[in-house]
Design a protein around this motif. Sequence first.
Motif, mmCIF file in Angstrom:
data_model
loop_
_atom_site.group_PDB
_atom_site.id
_atom_site.type_symbol
_atom_site.label_atom_id
_atom_site.label_comp_id
_atom_site.label_asym_id
_atom_site.label_seq_id
_atom_site.Cartn_x
_atom_site.Cartn_y
_atom_site.Cartn_z
ATOM 1 N N TYR A 1 -11.754 17.347 3.899
ATOM 2 C CA TYR A 1 -12.090 16.102 3.228
ATOM 3 C C TYR A 1 -13.159 15.428 4.062
ATOM 4 C CZ TYR A 1 -10.982 12.045 0.217
ATOM 5 O OH TYR A 1 -11.028 11.030 -0.696
ATOM 6 N N TYR A 2 -13.738 14.385 3.567
ATOM 7 C CA TYR A 2 -14.738 13.644 4.318
ATOM 8 C C TYR A 2 -14.154 12.286 4.695
ATOM 9 C CZ TYR A 2 -15.238 11.605 -0.304
ATOM 10 O OH TYR A 2 -14.985 11.002 -1.498
ATOM 11 N N ASP A 3 -14.544 11.790 5.814
ATOM 12 C CA ASP A 3 -14.002 10.523 6.323
ATOM 13 C C ASP A 3 -14.655 9.364 5.598
ATOM 14 O OD1 ASP A 3 -12.841 8.490 7.718
ATOM 15 O OD2 ASP A 3 -13.717 9.004 9.645
ATOM 16 N N GLU A 4 -13.853 8.614 4.839
ATOM 17 C CA GLU A 4 -14.382 7.460 4.124
ATOM 18 C C GLU A 4 -13.618 6.180 4.457
ATOM 19 O OE1 GLU A 4 -13.875 8.205 -0.043
ATOM 20 O OE2 GLU A 4 -11.714 8.142 0.085
ATOM 21 N N THR A 5 -12.659 6.272 5.352
ATOM 22 C CA THR A 5 -11.859 5.093 5.668
ATOM 23 C C THR A 5 -12.355 4.461 6.962
ATOM 24 O OG1 THR A 5 -10.216 6.263 6.991
ATOM 25 C CG2 THR A 5 -9.837 6.196 4.614
ATOM 26 N N PRO A 6 -12.142 3.159 7.112
ATOM 27 C CA PRO A 6 -12.557 2.488 8.349
ATOM 28 C C PRO A 6 -11.513 2.632 9.461
ATOM 29 C CG PRO A 6 -11.707 0.884 6.802
ATOM 30 C CD PRO A 6 -11.691 2.219 6.093
ATOM 31 N N TYR A 7 -10.499 3.461 9.241
ATOM 32 C CA TYR A 7 -9.403 3.610 10.205
ATOM 33 C C TYR A 7 -9.499 4.950 10.909
ATOM 34 C CZ TYR A 7 -7.718 0.218 6.803
ATOM 35 O OH TYR A 7 -7.619 -0.841 5.949
ATOM 36 N N THR A 8 -8.794 5.036 12.026
ATOM 37 C CA THR A 8 -8.653 6.331 12.682
ATOM 38 C C THR A 8 -7.300 6.916 12.306
ATOM 39 O OG1 THR A 8 -7.576 5.474 14.683
ATOM 40 C CG2 THR A 8 -10.015 5.538 14.668
ATOM 41 N N LEU A 9 -7.185 8.198 12.476
ATOM 42 C CA LEU A 9 -5.923 8.887 12.215
ATOM 43 C C LEU A 9 -4.789 8.252 13.020
ATOM 44 C CD1 LEU A 9 -4.291 11.306 11.069
ATOM 45 C CD2 LEU A 9 -5.107 12.620 13.027
ATOM 46 N N GLU A 10 -5.057 7.970 14.278
ATOM 47 C CA GLU A 10 -4.036 7.392 15.154
ATOM 48 C C GLU A 10 -3.593 6.011 14.670
ATOM 49 O OE1 GLU A 10 -6.490 10.404 17.220
ATOM 50 O OE2 GLU A 10 -7.017 8.577 16.133
ATOM 51 N N GLN A 11 -4.559 5.181 14.270
ATOM 52 C CA GLN A 11 -4.231 3.839 13.771
ATOM 53 C C GLN A 11 -3.371 3.905 12.519
ATOM 54 O OE1 GLN A 11 -8.294 2.602 13.196
ATOM 55 N NE2 GLN A 11 -8.136 1.030 14.795
ATOM 56 N N LYS A 12 -3.733 4.773 11.599
ATOM 57 C CA LYS A 12 -3.022 4.851 10.335
ATOM 58 C C LYS A 12 -1.632 5.453 10.524
ATOM 59 C CE LYS A 12 -4.558 3.202 7.372
ATOM 60 N NZ LYS A 12 -4.343 1.841 6.804
ATOM 61 N N LEU A 13 -1.485 6.388 11.433
ATOM 62 C CA LEU A 13 -0.164 6.944 11.739
ATOM 63 C C LEU A 13 0.743 5.850 12.299
ATOM 64 C CD1 LEU A 13 1.489 9.545 11.737
ATOM 65 C CD2 LEU A 13 0.609 10.027 14.002
ATOM 66 N N ALA A 14 0.216 5.053 13.226
ATOM 67 C CA ALA A 14 0.997 3.952 13.804
ATOM 68 C C ALA A 14 1.342 2.910 12.742
ATOM 69 C CB ALA A 14 0.225 3.308 14.953
ATOM 70 N N GLU A 15 0.403 2.625 11.848
ATOM 71 C CA GLU A 15 0.664 1.633 10.810
ATOM 72 C C GLU A 15 1.772 2.093 9.865
ATOM 73 O OE1 GLU A 15 -1.675 -1.169 7.580
ATOM 74 O OE2 GLU A 15 -2.747 0.501 8.496
ATOM 75 N N ASN A 16 1.807 3.376 9.557
ATOM 76 C CA ASN A 16 2.871 3.900 8.700
ATOM 77 C C ASN A 16 4.232 3.777 9.371
ATOM 78 O OD1 ASN A 16 1.878 5.016 6.054
ATOM 79 N ND2 ASN A 16 0.398 5.925 7.457
ATOM 80 N N ILE A 17 4.286 4.011 10.667
ATOM 81 C CA ILE A 17 5.545 3.815 11.400
ATOM 82 C C ILE A 17 5.937 2.344 11.353
ATOM 83 C CG2 ILE A 17 6.620 3.904 13.693
ATOM 84 C CD1 ILE A 17 4.845 6.439 14.177
ATOM 85 N N TRP A 18 4.951 1.463 11.513
ATOM 86 C CA TRP A 18 5.207 0.019 11.442
ATOM 87 C C TRP A 18 5.808 -0.355 10.100
ATOM 88 C CZ3 TRP A 18 2.570 -3.800 8.467
ATOM 89 C CH2 TRP A 18 2.869 -5.117 8.819
ATOM 90 N N TRP A 19 5.232 0.152 9.005
ATOM 91 C CA TRP A 19 5.768 -0.151 7.680
ATOM 92 C C TRP A 19 7.207 0.335 7.551
ATOM 93 C CZ3 TRP A 19 4.524 -3.719 4.596
ATOM 94 C CH2 TRP A 19 3.201 -4.080 4.352
ATOM 95 N N LEU A 20 7.502 1.521 8.058
ATOM 96 C CA LEU A 20 8.875 2.040 7.978
ATOM 97 C C LEU A 20 9.834 1.161 8.765
ATOM 98 C CD1 LEU A 20 8.162 5.855 8.260
ATOM 99 C CD2 LEU A 20 8.956 4.606 6.234
ATOM 100 N N MET A 21 9.397 0.688 9.918
ATOM 101 C CA MET A 21 10.246 -0.213 10.704
ATOM 102 C C MET A 21 10.480 -1.508 9.943
ATOM 103 S SD MET A 21 8.846 0.591 14.620
ATOM 104 C CE MET A 21 8.439 -1.073 14.847
ATOM 105 N N GLU A 22 9.438 -2.037 9.314
ATOM 106 C CA GLU A 22 9.566 -3.274 8.554
ATOM 107 C C GLU A 22 10.473 -3.107 7.346
ATOM 108 O OE1 GLU A 22 8.715 -6.545 9.033
ATOM 109 O OE2 GLU A 22 8.651 -5.540 10.960
ATOM 110 N N LEU A 23 10.324 -2.004 6.649
ATOM 111 C CA LEU A 23 11.184 -1.762 5.491
ATOM 112 C C LEU A 23 12.637 -1.605 5.914
ATOM 113 C CD1 LEU A 23 8.827 0.529 3.443
ATOM 114 C CD2 LEU A 23 9.780 -1.658 2.670
ATOM 115 N N SER A 24 12.878 -0.933 7.023
ATOM 116 C CA SER A 24 14.262 -0.795 7.485
ATOM 117 C C SER A 24 14.854 -2.161 7.804
ATOM 118 C CB SER A 24 14.349 0.142 8.694
ATOM 119 O OG SER A 24 13.801 -0.445 9.848
ATOM 120 N N ASP A 25 14.062 -3.041 8.374
ATOM 121 C CA ASP A 25 14.537 -4.390 8.686
ATOM 122 C C ASP A 25 14.855 -5.155 7.408
ATOM 123 O OD1 ASP A 25 15.010 -6.603 10.594
ATOM 124 O OD2 ASP A 25 13.250 -7.489 9.613
ATOM 125 N N ARG A 26 13.967 -5.119 6.447
ATOM 126 C CA ARG A 26 14.170 -5.855 5.194
ATOM 127 C C ARG A 26 15.317 -5.288 4.368
ATOM 128 N NH1 ARG A 26 9.027 -7.792 2.071
ATOM 129 N NH2 ARG A 26 10.571 -9.294 1.345
#
Length: 100
Positions: free
Chosen positions: A56-81
């Motif tokens: 694929y071609y890179d079209e996002t303003p994020y890095t792989l590492e940032q987006k992986l961490a953000e997905n973990i963050w969302w899972l933590m937030e959903l578990s809390d809610r």
Amino acid sequence: MDLKELMERSTAIRNRYHEFERANHGSEWTIDEDLLALSNDIGNLDRLVMTKNGRYYDETPYTLEQKLAENIWWLMELSDRLDVNIESELEKFLAEKEKM
């Protein structure tokens, strides 16, 4: 840093987002809206992984590492809610897998 501290920091950040949501939309995002945001971020992560693998071609303003961490963050937030003790559930999950 341990998981409890990460959860506390995550909740503090999410609370600030809730303030923004109330100010701009009159209410906080629902759990369904949070899940939709996670789904979108999983799609972004998928494209970044495909980019890393030359499929694929890179079209996002994020890095792989940032987006992986953000997905973990969302899972933590959903578990809390959803009132899920993610630390306890992860421990159970890992123990079951180790037995296998």
